[in-house]
Design a protein around this motif. Structure first.
Motif, PDB file in Angstrom:
ATOM      1  N   MET A   1     -52.922  85.349 -22.696  1.00  0.00           N
ATOM      2  CA  MET A   1     -51.814  85.942 -23.421  1.00  0.00           C
ATOM      3  C   MET A   1     -52.248  87.268 -24.040  1.00  0.00           C
ATOM      4  O   MET A   1     -53.318  87.369 -24.618  1.00  0.00           O
ATOM      5  N   GLU A   2     -51.375  88.245 -23.890  1.00  0.00           N
ATOM      6  CA  GLU A   2     -51.645  89.523 -24.534  1.00  0.00           C
ATOM      7  C   GLU A   2     -51.376  89.396 -26.024  1.00  0.00           C
ATOM      8  O   GLU A   2     -50.435  88.746 -26.459  1.00  0.00           O
ATOM      9  N   LYS A   3     -52.233  90.013 -26.798  1.00  0.00           N
ATOM     10  CA  LYS A   3     -52.090  90.007 -28.241  1.00  0.00           C
ATOM     11  C   LYS A   3     -51.616  91.383 -28.705  1.00  0.00           C
ATOM     12  O   LYS A   3     -51.847  92.387 -28.033  1.00  0.00           O
ATOM     13  N   ALA A   4     -51.005  91.414 -29.865  1.00  0.00           N
ATOM     14  CA  ALA A   4     -50.544  92.683 -30.425  1.00  0.00           C
ATOM     15  C   ALA A   4     -51.713  93.652 -30.570  1.00  0.00           C
ATOM     16  O   ALA A   4     -51.576  94.852 -30.328  1.00  0.00           O
ATOM     17  N   SER A   5     -52.859  93.122 -30.938  1.00  0.00           N
ATOM     18  CA  SER A   5     -54.033  93.987 -31.128  1.00  0.00           C
ATOM     19  C   SER A   5     -54.469  94.647 -29.828  1.00  0.00           C
ATOM     20  O   SER A   5     -55.051  95.735 -29.851  1.00  0.00           O
ATOM     21  N   ASP A   6     -54.183  94.026 -28.679  1.00  0.00           N
ATOM     22  CA  ASP A   6     -54.548  94.641 -27.396  1.00  0.00           C
ATOM     23  C   ASP A   6     -53.852  95.991 -27.239  1.00  0.00           C
ATOM     24  O   ASP A   6     -54.458  96.974 -26.808  1.00  0.00           O
ATOM     25  N   GLU A   7     -52.570  96.027 -27.582  1.00  0.00           N
ATOM     26  CA  GLU A   7     -51.827  97.279 -27.481  1.00  0.00           C
ATOM     27  C   GLU A   7     -52.361  98.298 -28.483  1.00  0.00           C
ATOM     28  O   GLU A   7     -52.530  99.477 -28.153  1.00  0.00           O
ATOM     29  N   ASP A 137     -56.310  88.314 -34.392  1.00  0.00           N
ATOM     30  CA  ASP A 137     -56.327  87.545 -33.142  1.00  0.00           C
ATOM     31  C   ASP A 137     -56.526  86.059 -33.413  1.00  0.00           C
ATOM     32  O   ASP A 137     -55.940  85.212 -32.745  1.00  0.00           O
ATOM     33  N   ARG A 138     -57.362  85.750 -34.391  1.00  0.00           N
ATOM     34  CA  ARG A 138     -57.625  84.344 -34.727  1.00  0.00           C
ATOM     35  C   ARG A 138     -56.480  83.704 -35.508  1.00  0.00           C
ATOM     36  O   ARG A 138     -56.207  82.518 -35.346  1.00  0.00           O
ATOM     37  N   MET A 139     -55.839  84.480 -36.361  1.00  0.00           N
ATOM     38  CA  MET A 139     -54.923  83.888 -37.337  1.00  0.00           C
ATOM     39  C   MET A 139     -53.441  83.993 -37.000  1.00  0.00           C
ATOM     40  O   MET A 139     -52.655  83.158 -37.442  1.00  0.00           O
ATOM     41  N   ILE A 140     -53.040  85.002 -36.236  1.00  0.00           N
ATOM     42  CA  ILE A 140     -51.619  85.161 -35.909  1.00  0.00           C
ATOM     43  C   ILE A 140     -51.297  84.268 -34.714  1.00  0.00           C
ATOM     44  O   ILE A 140     -51.882  84.421 -33.649  1.00  0.00           O
ATOM     45  N   PRO A 141     -50.352  83.341 -34.881  1.00  0.00           N
ATOM     46  CA  PRO A 141     -49.995  82.432 -33.776  1.00  0.00           C
ATOM     47  C   PRO A 141     -49.400  83.166 -32.583  1.00  0.00           C
ATOM     48  O   PRO A 141     -48.841  84.265 -32.730  1.00  0.00           O
ATOM     49  N   GLY A 142     -49.514  82.544 -31.424  1.00  0.00           N
ATOM     50  CA  GLY A 142     -49.034  83.144 -30.178  1.00  0.00           C
ATOM     51  C   GLY A 142     -47.578  83.555 -30.219  1.00  0.00           C
ATOM     52  O   GLY A 142     -47.213  84.615 -29.687  1.00  0.00           O
ATOM     53  N   SER A 143     -46.727  82.759 -30.830  1.00  0.00           N
ATOM     54  CA  SER A 143     -45.299  83.090 -30.887  1.00  0.00           C
ATOM     55  C   SER A 143     -45.075  84.378 -31.675  1.00  0.00           C
ATOM     56  O   SER A 143     -44.241  85.212 -31.306  1.00  0.00           O
ATOM     57  N   GLU A 147     -43.628  88.125 -30.516  1.00  0.00           N
ATOM     58  CA  GLU A 147     -42.602  88.835 -31.288  1.00  0.00           C
ATOM     59  C   GLU A 147     -43.071  90.247 -31.630  1.00  0.00           C
ATOM     60  O   GLU A 147     -42.300  91.197 -31.555  1.00  0.00           O
ATOM     61  N   LEU A 148     -44.335  90.357 -32.036  1.00  0.00           N
ATOM     62  CA  LEU A 148     -44.886  91.668 -32.386  1.00  0.00           C
ATOM     63  C   LEU A 148     -44.834  92.615 -31.191  1.00  0.00           C
ATOM     64  O   LEU A 148     -44.456  93.783 -31.337  1.00  0.00           O
ATOM     65  N   LEU A 149     -45.215  92.123 -30.030  1.00  0.00           N
ATOM     66  CA  LEU A 149     -45.187  92.975 -28.834  1.00  0.00           C
ATOM     67  C   LEU A 149     -43.772  93.471 -28.540  1.00  0.00           C
ATOM     68  O   LEU A 149     -43.577  94.636 -28.195  1.00  0.00           O
TER      69      LEU A 149
END
Length: 181
Positions: A1-7, A137-143, A147-149
């Motif tokens: 899963m892509e994380k907001a931090s990746d962007e 990355d550790r604390m923000i849930p996938g859902s 939403e952030l993306l």
């Protein structure tokens, strides 16, 4: 899963290129080499639109509040430090912009502000990439990551549309080729 931090990390790569160009230009100014003032104006515009309004806007309006919601403190914590550094960076940007305005061309002031901005932002990016984003990355849930993306896309469309984004990337490539290749 892509994380907001990746962007956000991906955007940091473009910002680091702009920092390298700024550093090169400021060095040329200090060595009394000729630089094109129009390039300076365009580079400041890139920093304002891409780094500050687009990237920092995503962090301040969307990412940092999500970090707060999962328990990362703003006041007295890492988010507060990042926000203070964003403000410091804006001060450097104002100094650069004012030093190459229609009424004024003060290349030494530009170089000093550029060196200050480059040092601040290089350190800032390292802290975000290697500390804050890893916490998120550790604390923000996938859902919430998803939403952030989605909200990042919406933010980007409001701040810089796709044409402006492409124009800014082409400008960065042109300046990088001219000043750091």
């Amino acid at each position: 899963m892509e994380k907001a931090s990746d962007e956000l990390r991906h955007e940091h790569e473009a910002i680091k290129i702009a920092l390298n160009v700024l550093d090169s230009i400021a060095t040329k100014i200090q060595q009394s080499e000729n630089v094109d003032v129009q390039d300076l104006k365009e580079l400041v515009e890139f920093v304002v639109l891409f780094a500050d309004k687009n990237h920092h806007g995503k962090e301040e309006d969307l990412y940092f509040p999500s970090l707060e919601e999962v328990g990362i403190p703003k006041d007295g914590g890492p988010i507060g430090v990042m926000l203070a550094e964003h403000e410091q960076g804006r001060s450097n940007i104002r100094a650069m912009r004012e030093s190459v305005s229609e009424q004024n061309t003060d290349l030494q002031t530009f170089a000093n502000a550029a060196f200050s901005y480059v040092a601040l932002m290089r350190n800032h990016i390292e802290k975000e990439n290697n500390i804050l984003f890893m916490m998120g990355d550790r604390m923000i849930p996938g859902s919430i990551q998803n939403e952030l993306l989605t909200k990042f896309r919406e933010h980007e469309e409001k701040v810089i549309d796709e044409d402006k984004y492409n124009e800014l990337q082409a400008l960065l490539a042109k300046l990088a080729k001219k000043y750091i290749s």
